[in-house]
Design an enzyme around this catalytic site. Structure first.
Site, mmCIF file in Angstrom:
data_model
loop_
_atom_site.group_PDB
_atom_site.id
_atom_site.type_symbol
_atom_site.label_atom_id
_atom_site.label_comp_id
_atom_site.label_asym_id
_atom_site.label_seq_id
_atom_site.Cartn_x
_atom_site.Cartn_y
_atom_site.Cartn_z
ATOM 1 N N ASP A 2 0.703 -1.234 0.089
ATOM 2 C CA ASP A 2 -0.151 -0.257 0.567
ATOM 3 C C ASP A 2 0.849 1.128 -0.156
ATOM 4 O OD1 ASP A 2 -2.823 0.931 0.454
ATOM 5 O OD2 ASP A 2 -2.107 1.991 1.991
ATOM 6 N N GLU A 11 1.237 -0.740 -4.157
ATOM 7 C CA GLU A 11 0.734 0.892 -5.221
ATOM 8 C C GLU A 11 1.293 2.028 -5.469
ATOM 9 O OE1 GLU A 11 -3.224 2.655 -3.613
ATOM 10 O OE2 GLU A 11 -1.288 2.236 -3.004
HETATM 11 C C1 GLC Z 1 -4.096 2.811 -0.809
HETATM 12 C C2 GLC Z 1 -5.924 1.880 -0.563
HETATM 13 C C3 GLC Z 1 -6.772 2.779 0.012
HETATM 14 C C4 GLC Z 1 -6.776 3.242 1.439
HETATM 15 C C5 GLC Z 1 -5.392 4.687 1.124
HETATM 16 C C6 GLC Z 1 -4.329 4.483 2.468
HETATM 17 O O1 GLC Z 1 -4.651 3.973 -1.768
HETATM 18 O O2 GLC Z 1 -5.352 1.179 -2.304
HETATM 19 O O3 GLC Z 1 -7.797 2.361 -0.214
HETATM 20 O O4 GLC Z 1 -7.205 3.969 1.630
HETATM 21 O O5 GLC Z 1 -3.724 4.201 0.291
HETATM 22 O O6 GLC Z 1 -4.387 3.669 2.690
#
Ligand code: GLC
Ligand code: CA
Length: 558
Positions: free
Chosen positions: A226, A282
């Site tokens: 994440d 991500e």
């Molecule tokens: C990422 C996740 C999202 C979350 C954010 C903060 O973007 O995909 O759902 O709110 O991180 O952790």
């Protein structure tokens, strides 16, 4: 065609290989939003045993791996992306022994399992943060986070102008000291309940390595990382420059070059385990070149392709993004990845126009994505053609993006509504028989979109995905990123045609006109009806068709 049932478990089961297979380079990975997938006990919240009960469905669908969103103990301020304990399971989702059973059964079904790790921030209820609040400025406990004195008279102003990514104001919140007076400020790029960790602190690094090993020892196949691009902040917290995100590592908190040291050390941990454990980033970064840096051979394996996810249903746009992704990521030896939806964005059927147009395009988009070389991510419900739920009642919405914007931004609940599995009444099989509970209400129109209904309909979205995934398994491996646009491709007229090694050809008409094409081979599959025998078949607007050329060498033996 009726969908096939799950293959016999032992025919596909995941067994550690001595030789690397590069399984992840062309894997289809199915994203499970645990809260909304399947509820085993009728409390309206999806859980681990719910997932376990549906493994036959997932194996039958034909995906290779599962990625499950966070299931750790959490106050659920941001649906589990606020983790209070990285090495346990939230009681709402089950127990560690449920997790072990799920992992074992997933492997027996031939499905690999990737879990979500959230290293940029903890929950404000993590013991470290509680300790930090009770400790003095300058203490070791506070050094695990970003605590800083405020600016202005009496430190009344936040240390800088950084804003929370979820709206609702500054990325800093002030705490009170032990005499009850206003004290230091702490950094949270997301909600105040998600304080950012200080990754310069060796204890933070060591503890995350312990967490990685904890799950790897249990046998997980990898991690989705994440916010993999924000863990490092510039010393002294300089102001953000206005304008587009810089693409040279000069943002004070996003995509800084030093973040790569962390990913290298994580790769080291992953590589110390047998069986090709992977990490997927991500990372919302400004260019493919910046993304490729996360995928250098000693860093992470994959990253989500958000340029692809953000693209409109447009031939010129997708032509450019596909070419840039394949070339840009290929430059570091990484496979491209493709994704249409996830738990943070409006579902693509709705983005592409909604209704029958959106459905037609979503069908065509599915076949395009699954034809591309590399790895593809399917978000739960994509295979059912679920639309975004736009009509949720205000009091049902729970996303902090909705709450923090005072209702101005609808937030992400509309793509997180629990799946419809069977029957005519809520919860449509999401929960056990006779349970009508689901943490977000499902639209009544979803009675027509259940798995049960679609399995019985050869023309359904589910049948399309199942057939496509089955065919895809028989294609030559797409892990080398080879794709060749043919000279019949005409992006400006809405037509894309590409060929992959082994005589596989994909034709996509983005509309608005139907287009007569020269038949490139034998028809394998199409997203809407086409006369596959005509020498000049009509490819309707918003249609993808798969072909195998006359040599017929597309279907290799597995
Ligand atoms: C990422 C996740 C999202 C979350 C954010 C903060 O973007 O995909 O759902 O709110 O991180 O952790
Ligand atoms: Ca439950």
């Amino acid at each position: 065609m009726h969908t096939s049932g799950p293959p016999a478990a032992d025919s596909r089961s995941v067994v550690p290989q001595d030789e690397p297979t590069g399984w992840w380079r062309d894997a289809v990975i199915y994203q499970i939003y645990i809260r909304s997938f399947a509820d085993s006990n009728g409390d309206g919240i999806g859980d681990l045993q719910g997932i376990r009960s549906r493994l036959g469905y997932l194996a039958g669908l034909g995906v290779d791996a599962l990625w499950i969103n966070p299931f750790y103990p959490s106050p659920q301020v941001d649906c589990g992306y606020d983790v209070a304990d990285y090495r346990d399971i939230d009681p709402a989702y089950g127990t560690l022994s449920d997790f072990k059973e799920l992992l074992q059964d997933a492997h027996a079904h031939g499905l690999r399992l990737i879990i979500d790790i959230v290293p940029n921030h903890t929950s404000s209820q993590h013991p470290w943060f509680t300790e930090a609040l009770a400790a003095a400025p300058g203490s070791e406990a506070r050094d695990r986070y970003h605590f800083h004195p405020g600016k202005g008279e009496g430190g009344n102003l936040p240390p800088n102008g950084w804003q929370s990514a979820f709206g609702g104001g500054p990325a800093w919140t002030r705490v009170t000291d032990d005499s009850g007076r206003p004290g230091q400020w702490y950094l949270h790029l997301f909600t105040p309940e998600q304080p950012d960790l200080n990754w310069e602190n060796p204890e933070v690094r060591a503890d995350f390595e312990k967490t990685l090993r904890f799950w790897l020892d249990l046998g997980v196949d990898g991690f989705r990382i994440d916010v993999a691009n924000a863990m490092i902040k510039a010393p002294g917290y300089p102001e953000m420059v206005d304008g587009p995100d810089p693409d040279d590592g000069s943002s004070p908190c996003w995509d800084r070059d030093d973040v790569h040291h962390i990913h290298r050390s994580w790769r080291h941990v992953l590589d110390s385990y047998p069986g090709e454990r992977i990490a997927v980033a991500e990372a919302w970064v400004p260019t493919v070149q910046r993304l490729a840096m996360y995928l250098r051979p000693d860093e992470l394996h994959q990253a989500f392709n958000f340029d692809y996810l953000k693209a409109e249903w447009s031939a010129p746009q997708l032509h450019r993004i596909i070419s840039d992704s394949v070339t840009g990521l290929g430059a570091v030896g990484a496979p491209a990845t493709w994704v249409l939806s996830n738990h943070d964005v409006v579902r693509h059927l709705t983005r592409f126009g909604g209704g029958t147009v959106g459905l037609r395009r979503a069908r065509a988009a599915a076949l395009l994505m699954l034809a591309l070389p590399g790895s593809a991510y399917v978000y739960q419900g994509d295979e059912l053609g679920l639309p975004e739920v736009t009509e949720l009642p205000d009091d049902a919405r729970q996303d902090p993006v909705w709450l923090r914007s005072g209702g101005a931004n609808p937030g992400r609940d509309g793509c997180r509504v629990p799946l419809p599995w069977a029957g005519r009444n809520a919860s449509y099989g999401f929960g056990p028989a006779h349970s009508d509970r689901s943490w977000l209400p499902q639209p009544t129109s979803w009675a027509d979109l259940t798995v049960e209904k679609q399995e019985a309909d050869p023309g359904s979205m589910l049948s399309l995905y199942t057939q496509a995934l089955k065919l895809r398994r028989g294609l030559p491996r797409a892990d080398d990123g080879t794709l060749e646009w043919t000279d019949t491709s005409a992006p400006d007229s809405g037509l894309l045609v590409f060929r992959r090694p082994g005589g596989f050809i994909c034709t996509v008409n983005f509309g608005p006109q139907d287009i007569e094409i020269e038949r490139p081979g034998d028809l394998l599959l199409s997203s809407s009806p086409i006369d596959g025998t005509s020498p000049r078949p009509l490819l309707r607007a918003d249609t993808t068709a798969w072909w195998s050329d006359e040599r017929g060498d597309t279907r290799t033996q597995q």
